[in-house]
Design an enzyme around this catalytic site. Structure first.
Site, short mmCIF file in Angstrom:
data_model
loop_
_atom_site.label_atom_id
_atom_site.label_comp_id
_atom_site.label_asym_id
_atom_site.label_seq_id
_atom_site.Cartn_x
_atom_site.Cartn_y
_atom_site.Cartn_z
N SER A 56 16.56 41.62 2.02
CA SER A 56 15.58 41.49 0.93
C SER A 56 16.33 41.45 -0.39
O SER A 56 16.96 42.42 -0.80
CB SER A 56 14.63 42.71 0.95
OG SER A 56 13.96 42.81 -0.27
N HIS A 97 14.59 37.47 2.58
CA HIS A 97 13.24 37.98 2.30
C HIS A 97 13.08 38.08 0.78
O HIS A 97 13.88 38.76 0.11
CB HIS A 97 13.12 39.38 2.95
CG HIS A 97 11.81 40.03 2.81
ND1 HIS A 97 10.78 39.84 3.71
CD2 HIS A 97 11.35 40.90 1.89
CE1 HIS A 97 9.74 40.59 3.32
NE2 HIS A 97 10.07 41.23 2.23
N ASP A 114 10.81 39.13 -2.30
CA ASP A 114 9.68 40.00 -2.64
C ASP A 114 9.04 39.60 -3.95
O ASP A 114 9.57 39.87 -5.02
CB ASP A 114 10.16 41.46 -2.74
CG ASP A 114 10.42 42.04 -1.38
OD1 ASP A 114 11.52 42.60 -1.16
OD2 ASP A 114 9.53 41.93 -0.53
N MET A 170 6.25 39.94 -6.69
CA MET A 170 5.34 40.99 -7.15
C MET A 170 4.73 40.61 -8.50
O MET A 170 5.43 40.12 -9.38
CB MET A 170 6.13 42.30 -7.32
CG MET A 170 6.80 42.76 -6.05
SD MET A 170 7.74 44.28 -6.37
CE MET A 170 8.47 44.51 -4.75
N HIS A 209 7.43 36.98 0.58
CA HIS A 209 6.49 38.10 0.80
C HIS A 209 5.67 38.22 -0.48
O HIS A 209 6.17 38.68 -1.51
CB HIS A 209 7.31 39.38 1.08
CG HIS A 209 6.47 40.60 1.20
ND1 HIS A 209 7.01 41.87 1.17
CD2 HIS A 209 5.13 40.77 1.35
CE1 HIS A 209 6.04 42.76 1.30
NE2 HIS A 209 4.89 42.12 1.42
N MET A 217 3.34 39.85 -2.69
CA MET A 217 2.63 41.08 -3.07
C MET A 217 1.89 40.77 -4.37
O MET A 217 2.23 41.25 -5.46
CB MET A 217 3.60 42.25 -3.24
CG MET A 217 4.17 42.74 -1.92
SD MET A 217 5.65 43.73 -2.11
CE MET A 217 6.88 42.44 -2.17
N MET A 237 4.39 46.83 6.60
CA MET A 237 5.03 47.58 5.52
C MET A 237 5.24 49.01 5.99
O MET A 237 4.28 49.68 6.40
CB MET A 237 4.14 47.58 4.27
CG MET A 237 4.01 46.26 3.56
SD MET A 237 5.57 45.49 3.20
CE MET A 237 6.27 46.69 2.07
N ASP A 290 9.29 46.17 7.18
CA ASP A 290 9.78 46.00 5.80
C ASP A 290 9.61 47.28 4.99
O ASP A 290 8.49 47.69 4.70
CB ASP A 290 8.95 44.87 5.15
CG ASP A 290 9.42 44.51 3.78
OD1 ASP A 290 8.67 43.84 3.05
OD2 ASP A 290 10.54 44.91 3.41
C1 DX5 Z 1 8.85 46.56 -0.99
C2 DX5 Z 1 9.41 45.25 -0.44
C3 DX5 Z 1 10.55 45.46 0.52
C4 DX5 Z 1 11.75 46.17 -0.12
C5 DX5 Z 1 12.75 46.53 0.96
O1 DX5 Z 1 7.65 46.32 -1.66
O2 DX5 Z 1 8.40 44.53 0.22
O3 DX5 Z 1 10.96 44.19 1.04
O4 DX5 Z 1 12.36 45.32 -1.05
O5 DX5 Z 1 13.77 47.27 0.34
P1 DX5 Z 1 14.39 48.55 1.09
O6 DX5 Z 1 15.01 48.02 2.37
O7 DX5 Z 1 15.41 49.07 0.13
O8 DX5 Z 1 13.26 49.49 1.35
ZN ZN Z 2 9.08 42.78 1.28
#
Ligand code: DX5
Ligand code: ZN
Length: 220
Positions: A8, A33, A35, A37, A66, A68, A137, A175
């Protein structure tokens, strides 16, 4: 499918993103991956479709977005157009998640669905003829570096047995808080894509960190 590691990039060093990506790839990272947001669906803001375009210039490894974000249907076309392979909205973010999944598929990408820790895994049942992946999650979304929530193991097992009956071809990604200390147990519970951010990009040696995680799941 043999379990694989999906680094990620939220935890990568953006001042030297290319080097970090290359190192994670060399270590055996088989998907990345991303993320996304929006500061509304989760209490943090990260990046948009631009990250997919940038990463496409740096690596040929498949990229998973992903999402969010609230109102994902508005942005799904941009992530598909930018080159994301899996587009993974949250089931909690759509009034009609079936429409979101159909949109992703119509646009030519693969559809995944992400579930927050409090969302019953059974919610994916009506989507199983359409989606290729369920993202569980194992932390509350919004930040890297959080602690793996142990009750996630029960959820992964429950989802695996649900999928084995309904559609064994659907993958389970996990994740949040995945580390070398828990990755074997998580993989043994039924996860086949293991997303890891801080365990990889906050390590002294990124390549070595990925290689070590792979070694642990490969010896399953
Ligand atoms: C959190 C993300 C994850 C996060 C994972 O909202 O969806 O993908 O970045 O990071 P670690 O492995 O450090 O928990
Ligand atoms: Zn994620």
């Amino acid at each position: 499918m043999k379990p694989l590691i999906s680094p990620s990039v939220l935890s990568a060093n953006f001042a030297r993103l290319q080097e970090d990506i290359r190192a994670a790839e060399k270590g055996g990272g088989e998907r990345f991956h991303l993320d996304v947001m929006d500061g509304h669906f989760v209490p943090n803001i990260s990046f948009g479709p631009m990250i997919v375009r940038t990463m496409k210039k740096v690596t040929n490894v498949p990229l998973d977005a992903h999402l969010m974000i609230s109102d994902p249907d508005k942005y799904i076309p941009e992530f598909v157009d930018a080159g994301a392979e899996f587009v993974i909205p949250h089931i909690e973010a759509s009034y009609d998640v079936y429409r979101s999944v159909q949109l992703i598929i119509e646009l030519g990408a693969k559809a995944g669905i992400a579930l927050n820790p409090g969302t019953p895994v059974e919610w994916v049942e009506p989507l199983l003829d359409k989606i290729d992946l369920v993202l569980i999650m194992s932390v509350c979304p919004g930040f890297g570096g959080q602690k793996f929530q142990p009750q996630s193991l029960k959820r992964i097992k429950a989802l695996r047995s649900l999928l084995d009956k309904a559609n064994p071809g659907v993958h389970i990604a996990v994740d949040g808080g995945v580390k070398k200390e828990n990755i074997v147990e998580i993989s043994a519970s039924g996860a086949d894509i293991l997303v890891a951010g801080s365990a990889i990009f906050e390590a002294q040696d990124i390549e070595k960190a990925v290689r070590e995680l792979k070694r642990l799941i490969d010896k399953q």
